[in-house]
Design a protein around this motif. Structure first.
Motif, PDB file in Angstrom:
ATOM      1  N   GLY A 264       0.819  -1.211   0.000  1.00 44.15           N
ATOM      2  CA  GLY A 264       0.000   0.000   0.000  1.00 44.15           C
ATOM      3  C   GLY A 264       0.848   1.254   0.000  1.00 44.15           C
ATOM      4  N   ALA A 265       0.239   2.331   0.456  1.00 48.71           N
ATOM      5  CA  ALA A 265       0.953   3.590   0.636  1.00 48.71           C
ATOM      6  C   ALA A 265       0.397   4.250   1.895  1.00 48.71           C
ATOM      7  N   ILE A 266       1.244   5.058   2.538  1.00 48.59           N
ATOM      8  CA  ILE A 266       0.824   5.749   3.761  1.00 48.59           C
ATOM      9  C   ILE A 266       1.112   7.232   3.568  1.00 48.59           C
ATOM     10  N   LEU A 267       0.102   8.051   3.861  1.00 50.55           N
ATOM     11  CA  LEU A 267       0.217   9.496   3.651  1.00 50.55           C
ATOM     12  C   LEU A 267       0.048  10.186   5.003  1.00 50.55           C
ATOM     13  N   ILE A 268       1.010  11.016   5.384  1.00 52.41           N
ATOM     14  CA  ILE A 268       0.999  11.590   6.733  1.00 52.41           C
ATOM     15  C   ILE A 268       1.054  13.114   6.661  1.00 52.41           C
ATOM     16  N   GLY A 269      -0.081  13.745   6.950  1.00 53.78           N
ATOM     17  CA  GLY A 269      -0.142  15.199   6.904  1.00 53.78           C
ATOM     18  C   GLY A 269      -0.183  15.834   8.290  1.00 53.78           C
ATOM     19  N   SER A 270      -0.769  15.122   9.258  1.00 51.46           N
ATOM     20  CA  SER A 270      -0.955  15.686  10.605  1.00 51.46           C
ATOM     21  C   SER A 270       0.374  16.064  11.241  1.00 51.46           C
ATOM     22  N   HIS A 271       0.358  17.161  12.018  1.00 50.35           N
ATOM     23  CA  HIS A 271       1.594  17.643  12.643  1.00 50.35           C
ATOM     24  C   HIS A 271       1.616  17.547  14.154  1.00 50.35           C
ATOM     25  N   VAL A 272       0.548  17.000  14.767  1.00 51.28           N
ATOM     26  CA  VAL A 272       0.574  16.959  16.229  1.00 51.28           C
ATOM     27  C   VAL A 272       1.708  16.040  16.691  1.00 51.28           C
ATOM     28  N   LYS A 273       2.160  16.280  17.915  1.00 51.53           N
ATOM     29  CA  LYS A 273       3.316  15.560  18.463  1.00 51.53           C
ATOM     30  C   LYS A 273       3.121  14.039  18.377  1.00 51.53           C
ATOM     31  N   THR A 275       1.488  12.261  16.229  1.00 50.59           N
ATOM     32  CA  THR A 275       1.717  11.747  14.876  1.00 50.59           C
ATOM     33  C   THR A 275       3.207  11.603  14.601  1.00 50.59           C
ATOM     34  N   THR A 276       3.988  12.595  15.021  1.00 51.34           N
ATOM     35  CA  THR A 276       5.431  12.566  14.777  1.00 51.34           C
ATOM     36  C   THR A 276       6.072  11.376  15.501  1.00 51.34           C
ATOM     37  N   GLN A 277       5.597  11.078  16.712  1.00 48.23           N
ATOM     38  CA  GLN A 277       6.098   9.892  17.446  1.00 48.23           C
ATOM     39  C   GLN A 277       5.701   8.610  16.714  1.00 48.23           C
ATOM     40  N   GLN A 278       4.456   8.564  16.213  1.00 51.38           N
ATOM     41  CA  GLN A 278       3.982   7.365  15.511  1.00 51.38           C
ATOM     42  C   GLN A 278       4.753   7.154  14.205  1.00 51.38           C
ATOM     43  N   LEU A 279       5.074   8.247  13.542  1.00 49.28           N
ATOM     44  CA  LEU A 279       5.843   8.173  12.295  1.00 49.28           C
ATOM     45  C   LEU A 279       7.217   7.569  12.568  1.00 49.28           C
ATOM     46  N   ALA A 280       7.860   8.003  13.654  1.00 46.05           N
ATOM     47  CA  ALA A 280       9.198   7.493  13.997  1.00 46.05           C
ATOM     48  C   ALA A 280       9.160   5.972  14.166  1.00 46.05           C
ATOM     49  N   GLU A 281       8.111   5.450  14.812  1.00 51.48           N
ATOM     50  CA  GLU A 281       7.982   3.993  14.995  1.00 51.48           C
ATOM     51  C   GLU A 281       7.677   3.301  13.662  1.00 51.48           C
ATOM     52  N   LEU A 282       6.820   3.920  12.868  1.00 57.11           N
ATOM     53  CA  LEU A 282       6.451   3.322  11.572  1.00 57.11           C
ATOM     54  C   LEU A 282       7.676   3.132  10.684  1.00 57.11           C
ATOM     55  N   LEU A 283       8.569   4.122  10.697  1.00 57.29           N
ATOM     56  CA  LEU A 283       9.729   4.075   9.802  1.00 57.29           C
ATOM     57  C   LEU A 283      10.690   2.929  10.149  1.00 57.29           C
ATOM     58  N   LYS A 284      10.516   2.347  11.364  1.00 58.79           N
ATOM     59  CA  LYS A 284      11.340   1.189  11.743  1.00 58.79           C
ATOM     60  C   LYS A 284      10.734  -0.125  11.241  1.00 58.79           C
ATOM     61  N   ALA A 285       9.497  -0.090  10.769  1.00 59.03           N
ATOM     62  CA  ALA A 285       8.796  -1.325  10.406  1.00 59.03           C
ATOM     63  C   ALA A 285       9.356  -1.910   9.105  1.00 59.03           C
ATOM     64  N   PRO A 286       9.416  -3.248   9.012  1.00 61.23           N
ATOM     65  CA  PRO A 286       9.908  -3.883   7.782  1.00 61.23           C
ATOM     66  C   PRO A 286       8.981  -3.577   6.602  1.00 61.23           C
ATOM     67  N   VAL A 418      -7.636   3.758   5.173  1.00 57.29           N
ATOM     68  CA  VAL A 418      -7.679   3.943   6.627  1.00 57.29           C
ATOM     69  C   VAL A 418      -7.681   5.439   6.932  1.00 57.29           C
ATOM     70  N   LEU A 419      -8.665   5.883   7.719  1.00 56.37           N
ATOM     71  CA  LEU A 419      -8.767   7.289   8.131  1.00 56.37           C
ATOM     72  C   LEU A 419      -8.243   7.379   9.562  1.00 56.37           C
ATOM     73  N   PHE A 420      -7.026   7.879   9.699  1.00 57.23           N
ATOM     74  CA  PHE A 420      -6.344   7.824  10.996  1.00 57.23           C
ATOM     75  C   PHE A 420      -6.228   9.232  11.569  1.00 57.23           C
ATOM     76  N   PRO A 421      -7.011   9.569  12.621  1.00 57.98           N
ATOM     77  CA  PRO A 421      -6.937  10.924  13.178  1.00 57.98           C
ATOM     78  C   PRO A 421      -5.526  11.229  13.691  1.00 57.98           C
ATOM     79  N   GLY A 422      -5.180  12.502  13.725  1.00 56.57           N
ATOM     80  CA  GLY A 422      -3.849  12.905  14.171  1.00 56.57           C
ATOM     81  C   GLY A 422      -3.568  12.515  15.606  1.00 56.57           C
ATOM     82  N   ASN A 423      -4.587  12.665  16.487  1.00 51.89           N
ATOM     83  CA  ASN A 423      -4.306  12.572  17.924  1.00 51.89           C
ATOM     84  C   ASN A 423      -4.814  11.291  18.574  1.00 51.89           C
ATOM     85  N   VAL A 424      -4.896  10.194  17.794  1.00 49.99           N
ATOM     86  CA  VAL A 424      -5.418   8.935  18.343  1.00 49.99           C
ATOM     87  C   VAL A 424      -4.326   7.871  18.354  1.00 49.99           C
TER      88      VAL A 424
END
Length: 438
Positions: A264-273, A275-286, A418-424
């Motif tokens: 698939g593809a993942i698109l990340i626009g949200s800027h709340v803190k 989201t940034t933490q979740q992005l850091a973990e995602l980038l470690k995923a195989p 998937v509709l993923f809210p910024g702060n969830v």
């Protein structure tokens, strides 16, 4: 009791359906589309107005337009009874009282409007009329969180009667707000509901879904007895009003919806803190390859920067996809400052426009798409994928919805989104949603 009322949610961003399933989300609100939603078998429907991304004037105009069209569509669809919910953020950010005032002006008069911000899947509870955000297991009054410092929707108090007074500029005084505390809720509010009149504001507590489930049954009974109510709520009240059975496919089995097991593809626009933490973990995923979209390149020259960024991003995405991996496309994280709110909003629109160009340029054999951020998700559905309506499948994580494009979509047929809210979710949530689909 009369027929079950149709629950009509006007949602100010597309994540308010995050606790329900199998209903239609409408991305347009012309009379014909509204009739489709009203006639659908589900007890509820969502009109995605996306007003949280708009100015106060635009938010009022859109809300009035939806309500004016509803006045025509409701009798056309043969709907006799309905409840209107102005669904907004569980951290108290949004255009209140603009939206509830507009709804009351067009579809009223109402006996009461209820403030019900509790959202249990997201750790938001209301106790003694104070709204809390649970952070690391501890309930924190909402005005002490980052959400209260929002540059557009900030507020100074989480005590709902004072919040209402602050937001209405004193038009509703704190002592005029009726309080349904947990104690009252748990001993039953049926009689109190029947006494409400004159669109009085009611602050509603809730610590568990059971609190709102009981309240919803009492509200429906009062509505069947002729009371007319309006709600300003987060998602948990909708769960209670709709009283749905479990979703068709369980969250951990959602990979069944993925097309041909393609990446698939993942698109990340949200800027709340968060989201940034979740992005850091995602980038470690195989299987994940990060693609940063450096939006600072658009600061000096929007047009040139945008076209350069679009070309380079799509080239990277195409290469990653061809190798059977999943690109995580994210906007640069640094906090940009702007001379005023107008310029900030205009730049936000430019960034969103670029992200939607990226969506339109994604490979058409994508297996799935994850969209992170409320406004990003709304734009993805309405502009990037150009949907008129979409069917909600259910949740892949608590508070995180999955919809699917139609089988005849010209570019992305039957693709789960998937509709993923910024702060969830916790910091691993984005990676977990990805793992459940791959």
């Amino acid at each position: 009791m009369g027929t079950t009322p149709k629950i009509i949610a006007l949602d100010d961003d597309p994540t308010g359906s995050q606790t329900v399933h199998s209903c239609l989300l409408l991305l347009q609100w012309d009379v014909e589309t509204l009739v489709l939603g009203l006639k659908d078998d589900s007890p509820l429907m969502f009109v995605l107005t996306n007003t949280r991304a708009l100015s106060p004037e635009q938010a009022e105009a859109v809300t009035r337009e939806v309500c004016q069209n509803l006045k025509v569509a409701i009798p056309q669809a043969g709907v006799e009874e309905f409840l209107v919910v102005s669904r907004s953020d569980s951290t108290l950010r949004g255009h209140y009282p603009i939206e509830t005032d507009a709804i009351a002006a067009e579809l009223g008069p109402f006996d009461a409007h209820f403030m019900v911000p509790a959202f249990f899947e997201g750790g938001r509870i209301t106790r003694d009329s104070i709204h809390y955000v649970v952070q690391n297991g501890t309930p924190v009054p909402a005005h002490e969180t980052e959400f209260a410092k929002d540059s557009v929707f900030g507020y100074s108090t989480a005590y709902l009667p004072d919040y209402v007074a602050e937001k209405t500029g004193g038009a509703i005084a704190p002592e005029q707000v009726e309080r349904f505390t947990l104690e009252r809720m748990r001993s039953g509010v049926s009689d109190a509901l029947m006494r409400l009149e004159g669109n009085v504001c009611v602050a509603v507590d809730g610590e568990t879904q059971a609190d709102l489930n009981t309240f919803a049954q009492e509200v429906l009974a009062a509505a069947a007895d002729g009371k007319r109510f309006l709600f300003r709520s987060a998602a948990s009240l909708l769960t209670a009003l709709a009283a749905l059975p479990p979703q068709p496919i369980a969250a951990e089995d959602m990979a069944q919806y993925v097309k041909d097991h393609h990446p698939g593809a993942i698109l990340i626009g949200s800027h709340v803190k968060k989201t940034t933490q979740q992005l850091a973990e995602l980038l470690k995923a195989p299987g994940i390859v990060g693609v940063e979209v450096d939006v600072t390149q658009m600061l000096d020259d929007w047009a040139a920067g945008r076209s350069r960024l679009l070309d380079s991003t799509l080239a990277q995405v195409s290469q990653i996809h061809a190798q059977g991996q999943t690109p995580a496309i994210y906007t640069s994280r640094e906090e940009l400052t702007f001379p005023d709110v107008q310029i900030r909003l205009a730049f936000g629109e430019q960034v969103s426009g670029l992200l939607m160009d990226i969506v339109r340029g994604l490979p058409s054999d994508l297996g799935f798409l994850i969209s992170k951020g409320g406004i990003t998700s709304n734009d993805t559905l309405s502009q990037g994928l150009a949907l008129r309506t979409t069917r909600l499948l259910g949740q892949i994580l608590p508070g995180v919805s999955v919809v699917r494009t139609a089988a005849d979509h010209p570019q992305f047929a039957a693709m789960p989104v998937v509709l993923f809210p910024g702060n969830v979710g916790d910091e691993n949530a984005l990676a977990l949603a990805y793992q459940r689909l791959s």
